[in-house]
Design a protein around this motif. Sequence first.
Motif, PDB file in Angstrom:
ATOM      1  N   ARG A 249       0.852  -1.183   0.000  1.00 11.50           N
ATOM      2  CA  ARG A 249       0.000   0.000   0.000  1.00 11.50           C
ATOM      3  C   ARG A 249       0.889   1.234   0.000  1.00 11.50           C
ATOM      4  O   ARG A 249       1.924   1.272   0.672  1.00 11.50           O
ATOM      5  CB  ARG A 249      -0.898  -0.010   1.235  1.00 11.50           C
ATOM      6  N   THR A 251       0.959   5.267   0.738  1.00 11.62           N
ATOM      7  CA  THR A 251       0.252   6.332   1.453  1.00 11.62           C
ATOM      8  C   THR A 251       1.119   7.580   1.517  1.00 11.62           C
ATOM      9  O   THR A 251       2.326   7.547   1.240  1.00 11.62           O
ATOM     10  CB  THR A 251      -0.089   5.890   2.886  1.00 11.62           C
ATOM     11  N   PRO A 257      -4.309   7.070   1.700  1.00 11.27           N
ATOM     12  CA  PRO A 257      -3.935   6.293   0.504  1.00 11.27           C
ATOM     13  C   PRO A 257      -3.712   7.203  -0.697  1.00 11.27           C
ATOM     14  O   PRO A 257      -4.360   8.243  -0.841  1.00 11.27           O
ATOM     15  CB  PRO A 257      -5.142   5.381   0.293  1.00 11.27           C
ATOM     16  N   GLY A 280      -5.008   2.856  -2.433  1.00  8.54           N
ATOM     17  CA  GLY A 280      -3.553   2.905  -2.336  1.00  8.54           C
ATOM     18  C   GLY A 280      -2.881   1.565  -2.487  1.00  8.54           C
ATOM     19  O   GLY A 280      -1.651   1.463  -2.371  1.00  8.54           O
TER      20      GLY A 280
END
Length: 741
Positions: A249, A251, A257, A280
């Motif tokens: 992910r 961020t 995200p 994200g």
Amino acid sequence: MFVRWRFVRSIPGGVALCALLGLTLLLGLLPTPQRAAAAADGVSCAPDSGSATISGSVTASGGGALSNVLVTAWTVYGDRGGYDYTDASGAYTISGLIGGAYVVQFAGTGSYAGEWYSDQPTAQSATAVNVPEGGAVSGINAILNQGAQFSGTVTGSGSPLSSVQVRVYDANQQLVASASTNASGVYLTTPGLPNGSYRIAFEDSGAHLGEWYNNRDSFASANALSVTTPGVRNGINADLARGGAISGRVTDAGGAPLNGIFVIASGANGSGYAYTNPSGNYTITGLRSGSYQIHSAPLSDNVNLVGSPRTVNVSAPLTTSGVDLTMAPGGTISGRVTDTSGTPLNSLTVFVGNADGSYQKYVSTNSSGVYSATGLPSGRYRVYFRPSAYIPEAYNNRPNFAQADPINVVAPATVTGIDAVLERGGAISGRVTDATSGAPIEHVFVEVLDTNDQRVESAFTRADGTYRTATTLPSGAYRVRFNADERFASCAYVTAYYNGQATFETADPVVVTAPTERTNINAQLQRGSLIFGRVTDATSGAPITRGWVHIYNAAGQHVMIGRLTFLGGWRSETALPSGAYRVHFQDDDQGYIDEWYADQTSLDSATPIVLNAPNDRYGIDAALARGGLISGRVTGVDSGLPFSAGFVTVINSTGGQVGFASINEDGTYTVRSGLPSGQYLVAVVPYEGEGAGDRPRYITTYYRSASTPGAPQPVTVTAPNTTPNIDIAMLYGQLLPLMQR
């Protein structure tokens, strides 16, 4: 004398694959010397300047016209003389040819196999078409027969895979047919192929790993598949293994995200990429086992975000999850660019880069002359302003990028006021003509060089022979070089400096006072001599299709190269002035022994080739003998595990490095440089930085009988055999330069 020749025309993008297949399909052996002799007076390097034509029609064996068939006329040295595509009635006309002999190739289409005129499978057996200067030869027809095709089903972990690219290669590793699997995983290759042996590769753009048939990892190890025309060879199936994956992910610094972020994984075993979704999240699939570096970047240069790279290990078919990335605002450099009157300069290119080249960005000024480069990691940067009509400069009023004042950026701060005031520069113009006829010469590449022999501006001559550089030159003295260009008709001339000088040192300086234009910097170029020849296998007579020919002048200076073509022919890139030259033939690691003309072993012993411009020289041929090869495996001395972070070098008795090889992931290598019989030292040189930090440092290690430092053991090579099992166990120690005897 104004010369007229033909060369390569660009291929429409919509038929790029068809053109590629046409080029590679049925690339046969060299036409016989008897046929080749007829073409000698009509062969040269120049494009689109003849007035002769070849025409005909292409039909199917069962009747009916075949449209969109690529028809190519090749000179006997392997230069493209011209091409055309058949129309709806199957007719074609190849125009712009000079007088001479050509072998004509009809590319395969659909299920039909290609051929050479007249109804021949290879260029070697083709009937040459003799074209008179300015004449028209018609009736060069072809009836294409049904060829052979491959068909099968591609699955991944037992399920059908769509959109897998299937590529068929001939024995010369040339792409000759292709296909894409449908929703059921089924494919059928086109065009049709002649009788022969082929190898097939499968490549998935998704989660599965590519492979060669049958479950092999390279062209060399792939199973060869024979086909007989006409017909389809069915059941050539593949079940692709699932690759590894990386997921995570992305961020921002606050944990929100980031959508649409480009994430790329790159490593020694390949690469892959993905984009983040609105949450994200990203997943990169289809990765081989190994170590990868992960980078993230916004898709738009206007998004001011910077990510830090991560290193991740992948073990296929597993997914390495939780590889999360955080992106933070980067630094910004901005400024304004105007001319000396204060007028803003719109759409001007500004280059921003750091010292090690890891960050490079081009941005443009807006209508107010303002530019902004965002997403800069903290560091030191230089800025270069490159206009099209003003004198380029670097910040702060420096002449070039290397001398630019460094700019310290601490993300996420913005450094403003990196401005420039640009002055209008001078220009150089003139006209280039044939020294004998006075006719204009088009497409001469004109270079303006500074006092350090560095190009600072350039231009091409137009159809009337005139040229004019951009107004970017600061006041000063320059040298102007008029270059023959191998891509155009100017290739038949001898490159010269103003005013008719042969070298940079003797060239007359051209003084420019900005912002005025220096006019009448003219040139009268001499027609030179081109050199033509062929390179073949000394035993079989087959053409050697990959390699280089190096040309040296009487002083032993390297002056030009020639490239081997698919027919084994070669020519000098451009024309040479009268004089004596020596030629060196070098194959491209295909196992042949390099040699000098004629059948000599050194520059000093090479037979001189005397050129008398403007007469071209033909028959500068070479028949290369097979040399010996060396193979083995490289491991770590302590672990016995494969070592691949380096290269293999071979040294002869005089200390010359005469052979090289890369090392495969499993530690194996083969030196294919083609060595004469004799004794050699073989060493493995680790790449720079290998073993840095806390890891043990490997050193250059020679082949020897013991696994401890000592005198290198020579390796005896007997051409044309391969000397196997030259295994090397890499040693630790202080990094020393490669020793030579």
